[in-house]
Design a protein around this motif. Structure first.
Motif, PDB file in Angstrom:
ATOM      1  N   THR A 183       0.888  -1.423  -0.061  1.00  0.00           N
ATOM      2  CA  THR A 183      -0.003  -0.238  -0.284  1.00  0.00           C
ATOM      3  C   THR A 183       0.439   1.750   0.256  1.00  0.00           C
ATOM      4  OG1 THR A 183      -1.812  -1.297   0.629  1.00  0.00           O
ATOM      5  CG2 THR A 183      -1.495   1.408   1.069  1.00  0.00           C
ATOM      6  N   GLN A 184       1.898   0.971   0.774  1.00  0.00           N
ATOM      7  CA  GLN A 184       2.787   2.299   1.345  1.00  0.00           C
ATOM      8  C   GLN A 184       3.307   2.558  -0.548  1.00  0.00           C
ATOM      9  OE1 GLN A 184       5.838   1.502   3.713  1.00  0.00           O
ATOM     10  NE2 GLN A 184       3.571   2.780   5.487  1.00  0.00           N
ATOM     11  N   ARG A 187       1.162   5.021  -3.040  1.00  0.00           N
ATOM     12  CA  ARG A 187       0.499   5.453  -2.959  1.00  0.00           C
ATOM     13  C   ARG A 187       1.059   6.748  -4.253  1.00  0.00           C
ATOM     14  NH1 ARG A 187       1.436   7.581   3.185  1.00  0.00           N
ATOM     15  NH2 ARG A 187      -0.003   9.057   2.095  1.00  0.00           N
ATOM     16  N   THR A 191      -2.964  11.269  -3.028  1.00  0.00           N
ATOM     17  CA  THR A 191      -2.838  10.287  -1.739  1.00  0.00           C
ATOM     18  C   THR A 191      -2.260  10.203  -0.796  1.00  0.00           C
ATOM     19  OG1 THR A 191      -1.965   7.936  -2.031  1.00  0.00           O
ATOM     20  CG2 THR A 191      -4.827   8.030  -2.395  1.00  0.00           C
ATOM     21  N   ALA A 192      -0.768  11.217  -1.159  1.00  0.00           N
ATOM     22  CA  ALA A 192       0.418  10.976   0.132  1.00  0.00           C
ATOM     23  C   ALA A 192       0.818  12.319   0.461  1.00  0.00           C
ATOM     24  CB  ALA A 192       1.202  10.804  -0.483  1.00  0.00           C
TER      25      ALA A 192
END
Length: 206
Positions: A183-184, A187, A191-192
């Motif tokens: 998920t990281q 990104r 979204t970040a």
């Protein structure tokens, strides 16, 4: 008594005494400190035998890494020493019985060799080089004659390390946040990052 013999008895007696204190000390931190002392004196014995490279590796690897790791793990663990003592007393008769059996076997084997005169004669498997250093001679033996065994030993250690990680890996309890690497990595800027326009004197809305 010559000077090398004096240093040998000094290092050997200190190594044996430190080893006894490792298993008899009540404080685990003190046990690790005595273990470091045993490693240092064992390195002194290696120096007396002419194996300076092994002495350096023993100090750098075991004292500088393994023993320090033991120290940090021992100091960070919340060990219930009362429970450990109860378990020790529970299995003490079995431990004493096993120790006596092993001691009797050693006495019988050594006594048989001493009385029959059949002590094995140790001979050098390879000639001791005189034109190279100890580290270079050890490297020639490891990386030329026994390179396959050296690589196999490294593979066994790697498998053991991975197995230890797999066996000790435990799932987190429900409700505890856990890092999701996929998920990281997936990104994006949308979204970040959140861009907030704040007017002067108004502050950020809650």
């Amino acid at each position: 008594m010559t000077l090398p013999a004096l240093f040998f008895y000094l290092f050997a007696s200190m190594t044996v005494a430190a080893g006894l204190m490792v298993i008899s000390s009540k404080n685990p931190v003190h046990s690790v400190l005595f273990l470091i002392l045993a490693f240092v004196n064992a390195a002194g014995l290696f120096v007396l035998m002419g194996a300076e490279f092994l002495a350096m590796i023993l100090v750098v690897v075991y004292v500088g890494a393994v023993a320090v790791l033991f120290m940090f793990v021992t100091m960070m663990l919340d060990v219930d020493f009362a429970e450990l003592r109860d378990g020790f007393l529970q299995y003490l008769p079995v431990g004493v019985l096993v120790g006596l059996i092993m001691l009797s076997e050693l006495v019988l084997v050594v006594g048989a060799w001493a009385t029959s005169g059949a002590l094995p004669k140790t001979e050098a498997r390879a000639p001791i080089p005189t034109d190279v250093t100890n580290a270079e001679a050890l490297g020639r033996v490891l990386y030329t004659d026994h390179i396959l065994l050296f690589q196999a030993a490294g593979l066994v250690l790697l498998v053991a390390m991975v197995g230890a990680i797999v066996l000790t890996l435990r799932e987190r309890r429900a409700g505890v946040k856990r890092q999701d690497i996929a998920t990281q990595v997936a990104r994006g800027p949308a979204t970040a990052i959140e861009v907030v326009k704040v007017r002067s004197g108004e502050g950020i809305p809650g």
